[in-house]
Each structure stands twice: as structure tokens, then as C-alpha cells.
Design a protein around this motif. Structure first.
Motif, PDB file in Angstrom:
ATOM      1  N   PRO A 105       0.806  -1.227   0.000  1.00  0.00           N
ATOM      2  CA  PRO A 105       0.000   0.000   0.000  1.00  0.00           C
ATOM      3  C   PRO A 105       0.836   1.273   0.000  1.00  0.00           C
ATOM      4  O   PRO A 105       0.440   2.275  -0.590  1.00  0.00           O
ATOM      5  N   CYS A 106       1.997   1.259   0.667  1.00  0.00           N
ATOM      6  CA  CYS A 106       2.825   2.475   0.716  1.00  0.00           C
ATOM      7  C   CYS A 106       3.225   2.944  -0.675  1.00  0.00           C
ATOM      8  O   CYS A 106       3.247   4.141  -0.959  1.00  0.00           O
ATOM      9  N   PHE A 107       3.551   2.005  -1.556  1.00  0.00           N
ATOM     10  CA  PHE A 107       3.948   2.354  -2.925  1.00  0.00           C
ATOM     11  C   PHE A 107       2.799   2.185  -3.917  1.00  0.00           C
ATOM     12  O   PHE A 107       2.979   2.413  -5.103  1.00  0.00           O
ATOM     13  N   GLY A 108       1.631   1.757  -3.382  1.00  0.00           N
ATOM     14  CA  GLY A 108       0.478   1.538  -4.236  1.00  0.00           C
ATOM     15  C   GLY A 108      -0.581   2.604  -4.072  1.00  0.00           C
ATOM     16  O   GLY A 108      -0.516   3.675  -4.681  1.00  0.00           O
ATOM     17  N   MET A 109      -1.559   2.348  -3.194  1.00  0.00           N
ATOM     18  CA  MET A 109      -2.703   3.244  -3.057  1.00  0.00           C
ATOM     19  C   MET A 109      -2.518   4.327  -2.004  1.00  0.00           C
ATOM     20  O   MET A 109      -2.873   5.475  -2.198  1.00  0.00           O
ATOM     21  N   LYS A 110      -1.939   3.962  -0.836  1.00  0.00           N
ATOM     22  CA  LYS A 110      -2.033   4.841   0.329  1.00  0.00           C
ATOM     23  C   LYS A 110      -0.854   5.788   0.490  1.00  0.00           C
ATOM     24  O   LYS A 110      -1.025   6.939   0.887  1.00  0.00           O
ATOM     25  N   ASN A 544      -2.079   5.006 -11.350  1.00  0.00           N
ATOM     26  CA  ASN A 544      -1.078   5.981 -10.918  1.00  0.00           C
ATOM     27  C   ASN A 544      -0.651   5.653  -9.484  1.00  0.00           C
ATOM     28  O   ASN A 544      -1.133   6.267  -8.530  1.00  0.00           O
ATOM     29  N   PRO A 545       0.249   4.689  -9.307  1.00  0.00           N
ATOM     30  CA  PRO A 545       0.642   4.283  -7.960  1.00  0.00           C
ATOM     31  C   PRO A 545       1.362   5.389  -7.201  1.00  0.00           C
ATOM     32  O   PRO A 545       1.963   6.297  -7.804  1.00  0.00           O
ATOM     33  N   GLN A 546       1.303   5.312  -5.896  1.00  0.00           N
ATOM     34  CA  GLN A 546       1.963   6.292  -5.037  1.00  0.00           C
ATOM     35  C   GLN A 546       3.470   6.340  -5.290  1.00  0.00           C
ATOM     36  O   GLN A 546       4.128   7.355  -5.045  1.00  0.00           O
ATOM     37  N   ALA A 547       4.012   5.249  -5.812  1.00  0.00           N
ATOM     38  CA  ALA A 547       5.455   5.198  -6.106  1.00  0.00           C
ATOM     39  C   ALA A 547       5.885   6.322  -7.048  1.00  0.00           C
ATOM     40  O   ALA A 547       7.044   6.759  -7.019  1.00  0.00           O
TER      41      ALA A 547
END
Length: 561
Positions: A105-110, A544-547
């Protein structure tokens, strides 16, 4: 909210917050330097042997859960941390106990899972990224078993010692849909035995569940030995004990089993340990971290993942059942935006005042309240306030809580820290003193069959009209019966966005058929996972991932939020 919060990211706020050395935090709790295993200046592990069961039962445990989450977010972790800050602000000795974030989730959605604004656990960059290496240890331990099993099969091919069915897969702590189905062993005789396999995300690993439920190194070894890897050609279970590698796996986990001590934005102690997701696993931080916090505080705030139908249900039916823990109170978090989405308001309009839309969504909160009462819980509704919320909307939720005879408090810890949670803290203390929760009433009994346990959860918690088991699930249920483990609790894996298995069914889903597509035997964790609907144990990345936002700028991490 305070305007300055909107001008700063969470990571900026975290970076500007002065921290105490972790040994100082530990000393204030009553933990000596000799028992602080430092990971730098601001993080440490605390050995499990310090847990005092006599003190555990005397402290007040508070569970924080939430309404069914939406894409608007709920802020449950922020409220959990904020409540601990508020309790400290009114003179109570408080500790918060939370799960560790997953890199998925850190590098994905959140983009992060350490709270937000002025209610965070720190140092947030470390907590959100590699922390003390627990997730790495779980990943390596899980995949070491997979490698040792593959080697066993390769070395024993043609000897009659092979397995007819292999159940153990692999894990990785990133979102990667391409790994949901793979073929291994290609390339010829020297490259292993060709076979189908797959990856789950690390929070779904049985090793993670075992880490969170183990009570000691001896218990950890016992559980590792019991892990079911597959079945031989005679139909007998084949476990890690049969592979004779439990000791090697224990070595990889010997440090990870101890809880991690950090601090909040206001230097409140925080134990962050273990990280199972609630939609695909049991969704609670480790039992040892919770008990460690209860050993050193009068009030302990912990949370269970996603909505109360997932995290809270598993907290009670699995964690409390196995650990003997009994919360004095449950706080359920609600937001105006989340309630409006459950009331049919489009995502694009949820930041606009709409009291009627909000009222239409109160059925979701009402159903969660009913479920929590069935667990014998006294409940406080924490309204997590956003800048766009109107007084009329807040009043509508307050009036609803009065009609439901539950406590109500507005929380603004995101923008004000502990000061913004004083009202919530005072009401929580008042509720515990005047109307504490009774002993947990479980949804099902140990002696119920696994299908009956699943049915009871699906019907009484979710609102299903009936249960359908796939042929694959029925086959695994037969194995459960043959192994004599029907007394295990059940852990249902389903979407977090609905009471049903349909993520589009917002509000209150009712009278639906609940389909179980597969059963996974977590023999070491000692629960049965029932996979419902289309839920995936390996998430994918969004468009558009958080990464895309995370970077190292002038030596500092940017983009975690």
C-alpha cells in the motif's frame, strides 16, 4: 482543520516534530536500558519476556474500528493515535499498539500508514519503509520454506517420497498482479521440477499470522512445525516438521517476534508490530505487542483493520478467543464523507454539505453498532472531522447516536494533535467507568463445524441469506475434517468495501448469497481462511501508484503521506 496542516505533508509534519531518544521513552515506561534493543536512536525492540500477565488483565484495552471503508478514507489509524494522545493529555498513562505498514500500500494506493497530520507514529519514514526488518524476516522465512520444499521434491523425485499436492506458495511485500499465477522450474532437469505456483503479499503469509499469535519462541516453533505444506500420495498431510526445518525458520524469526517500540508526535509510547491485512488475513497487530502495552500502561489503544465486519470480527473471534484479551470498550470511527458515500452520494460530491445523503448512509453505521453489541461491546462513535464537514452533518450523526444510545465524540487530532482528542478521551474514560464492555460473546463456538462458523459470520455479521461453497472449497473442507481441526476459528477473506463479497455494494447489503471459492488451512496459525468472491491475496497496482510521487530529494524522503 488548521490551515497549516494543508500546507504541510504528513512527512513534513513528522520531520519537524522533536523526538525523544527511544531509551528515554522506555525509561519513562519503566523499562531499563538493558532491555532496550536499539535500532538507531528512535526505534527499539523490547523482549517478550517483559510481558506481565498479572498487569495485562488490570489495564483498560480499547479497540478502534470503523464503518465500512470507502475510497474517501476513514482515518482509523489517525484516530487511534489521536485517542492515545488525548488520554495522555488528560493525565492517563496511555500506549497505542498498531500494525506495521506494508510496502504494498505504501507504494500503491495509500503512500503510508503511520497516521496523519499531528497524530502520527514516528519516525514515520522508517516505520513505513523497512522499519526493524520484521516484514523482511517474515518474507524470507516464508520463501525459505518454499525453497527447502522445492529442494526436497527435487532431491526425492522418483523415490515415492514426493507430494501429490503442494499447497505452500511464495510471498513478496509488493503489489504485483503478474505474480498471481506463475510456473516455476522451467529450463531443464537442473532447474527444478516444473510446477504451477503463485505469490501472495507478505501480510497474507501464514508466517505473519503465526508471528502475531505466538506467545513465546517455544510457541513459535510449535506453530512453525505445524504448517501444512501439502499432501503425499497416500493423502497424508505433509508439514514443516516432516521437512525437519523448523529450527532454521525459527532462527530467521527470533528477533522479529519481539515488539517494536517507537513514539507518537507527542512522545506517547507506541508498539508497532506485525502487519496482517484484515481483508485477506486476521488484521490485528501481534498479541505480544498488545500485552506488552497492557503491561506498561493503564489505557491501551489498539486497532483492527478496515471496517468492523472484517477487523473487529476477527479481533474478537480469533485474537480475543486465542489470547484471552477482553476490551473494555470499542470505538468506531465514522466520517461525513464515508457516510455520504454509503448514502449514495457520488465520490465527486462528498466534500459538499449533504445532510440527507449522510443520513441515508447511517444504516451502515447502525449495522456495525448492532454487530458490536452482539460481541457485548460498549461503544463510542468517534466522528473524524474534516474541514468540509458542516455543523448540520455533525449534528445529524450526534442525534443518531443519541437515538442509538451510544456515546459520541468529535475528533480533530489530525489538525490539533492530543488537544483535538481530549473530548474523545474524556468520553472514552467515562464510558469505561460507567458502562464497560462485558466478556466477549463470540459469533460461533469452537465445536461448530467450519461451514457452520462461516455461515454464522456471513449471516449474522454480513447479512447474507445463504452460503455457497465451490467444489474446490468442499474438497479442502474434507481435508479439514480428516485432519481433525474443525475446532479452529475462521478467517474470511473478502472485499473491505462492502458487507458482501461485492465491492460495489455500498451501504447495507442484505439477503445476498455469499460464495466461498476456496479454503486455505493455516494449521500453524490455527485458523481456517475462507476466500470469498473475487478477493485477491496478491493486490495489483493502480494506474497511478503512489510510487510515482516518492523520491529522495536532497537526501530526504519525499512523497510518503
Amino acid at each position: 482543520m488548521n490551515l497549516i496542516v494543508f500546507m504541510k505533508s504528513d512527512i513534513q509534519t513528522a520531520r519537524e516534530t522533536p523526538l525523544k531518544k527511544i531509551n528515554e521513552i522506555a525509561a519513562e515506561m519503566g523499562i531499563s536500558d538493558d532491555d532496550v534493543w536499539n535500532y538507531g536512536k528512535y526505534m527499539a525492540k523490547i523482549p517478550c519476556r517483559l510481558i506481565d500477565e498479572n498487569k495485562v488483565g488490570k489495564s483498560h484495552l480499547i479497540l478502534v474500528t470503523a464503518i465500512t471503508p470507502t475510497k474517501a478514507g476513514i482515518g482509523k489509524t489517525t484516530v487511534s493515535i489521536g485517542l492515545a494522545l488525548g488520554l495522555q493529555k488528560i493525565g492517563k498513562k496511555a500506549i497505542v499498539a498498531l500494525r506495521e505498514p506494508s510496502l504494498g500500500p505504501c507504494f500503491g494506493m495509500k503512500g503510508g500508514a503511520a497516521g496523519g497530520g499531528y497524530a502520527q507514529v514516528l519516525p514515520m519514514e522508517n516505520i513505513n519503509l523497512h522499519f526493524t526488518g520484521d516484514f523482511h524476516a517474515v518474507t524470507v522465512a516464508h520463501n525459505m520454506i518454499a525453497a527447502l520444499l522445492d529442494n526436497y521434491l527435487y532431491q526425492n523425485k522418483g523415490t515415492g517420497k514426493g507430494l501429490k499436492e503442494v499447497l505452500w506458495k511464495r510471498v513478496l511485500d509488493i503489489n504485483d498482479r503478474s505474480l498471481r499465477k506463475i510456473v516455476t522450474g522451467l529450463g531443464g532437469p537442473g532447474f527444478g521440477i516444473p510446477s504451477e505456483s503463485s505469490f501472495d503479499i507478505t501480510p497474507a503469509s501464514e508466517i505473519m499470522a503465526i508471528l502475531c499469535l505466538s506467545t513465546s519462541l517455544d510457541d513459535l516453533r510449535r506453530r512453525i512445525e505445524k504448517i501444512l505444506l501439502g499432501y503425499d500420495y497416500q493423502g497424508n498431510p505433509f508439514t514443516v516438521k516432516d521437512l525437519d526445518v523448523a529450527g532454521a525458520i525459527l532462527v530467521l524469526l527470533k528477533d522479529a517476534v519481539n515488539p517494536n517500540l517507537v513514539q507518537t508526535t507527542e512522545n506517547t509510547p507506541a508498539f508497532i508490530h506485525g502487519g496482517p491485512f484484515a481483508n485477506i488475513a486476521h488484521g490485528c497487530n501481534s498479541t505480544s505487542a498488545t500485552k506488552m502495552a497492557l503491561t506498561y500502561a493503564d489505557y491501551v489503544v489498539t486497532e483492527a483493520g478496515f471496517g468492523a465486519d472484517l477487523g473487529a470480527e476477527k479481533f474478537f473471534n480469533i485474537k480475543c478467543r486465542k489470547s484471552g484479551l477482553n476490551p473494555r470498550l470499542t470505538v468506531i470511527v465514522a466520517t461525513a464523507q464515508g457516510l455520504k458515500m454509503h448514502g449514495g452520494v457520488p465520490l465527486s460530491d462528498i466534500d459538499k454539505p449533504d445532510p440527507e445523503g449522510l443520513k441515508n448512509g447511517l444504516g451502515n453505521l447502525k449495522k456495525h453498532l448492532r454487530n458490536l453489541r452482539n460481541f457485548s461491546q460498549s461503544v463510542v462513535v468517534a466522528f473524524n472531522k474534516y474541514e468540509t464537514d458542516s455543523e448540520e452533518e455533525i449534528l445529524a450523526v450526534r442525534d443518531f447516536c443519541v437515538s442509538e444510545k451510544v456515546f459520541f465524540a468529535v475528533n480533530t487530532a489530525y489538525s490539533e494533535g492530543g488537544k483535538g482528542a481530549v473530548n474523545l478521551a474524556e468520553i472514552v474514560v467515562k464510558a469505561i467507568e460507567e458502562n464497560p464492555s462485558g466478556p466477549v460473546m463470540f459469533t460461533y463456538q469452537d465445536e461448530d463445524s467450519i461451514p457452520l462458523k462461516i455461515e454464522k459470520v456471513a449471516k449474522s455479521i454480513y447479512g447474507a441469506s445463504g452460503i455457497i461453497f465451490s467444489e474446490k472449497a468442499r474438497k479442502m473442507l474434507k481435508h479439514v475434517s480428516e485432519m481433525g481441526i474443525s475446532h479452529y476459528p475462521v478467517c474470511i477473506a473478502k472485499t473491505q468495501f462492502s458487507f458482501s463479497a461485492d465491492e460495489r455494494a455500498y451501504g447495507v447489503a442484505e439477503n445476498f448469497e455469499f460464495k466461498i471459492n476456496n479454503i486455505v488451512i493455516n494449521n500453524g496459525a490455527e485458523f481456517i481462511v475462507a476466500i470469498a468472491g473475487e478477493i485477491m491475496r496478491m493486490p495489483g497496482l493502480p494506474k497511478n501508484p503512489q510510487a510515482l510521487k516518492i523520491d529522495l530529494v536532497d537526501g530526504k524522503i519525499d512523497g510518503l503521506s
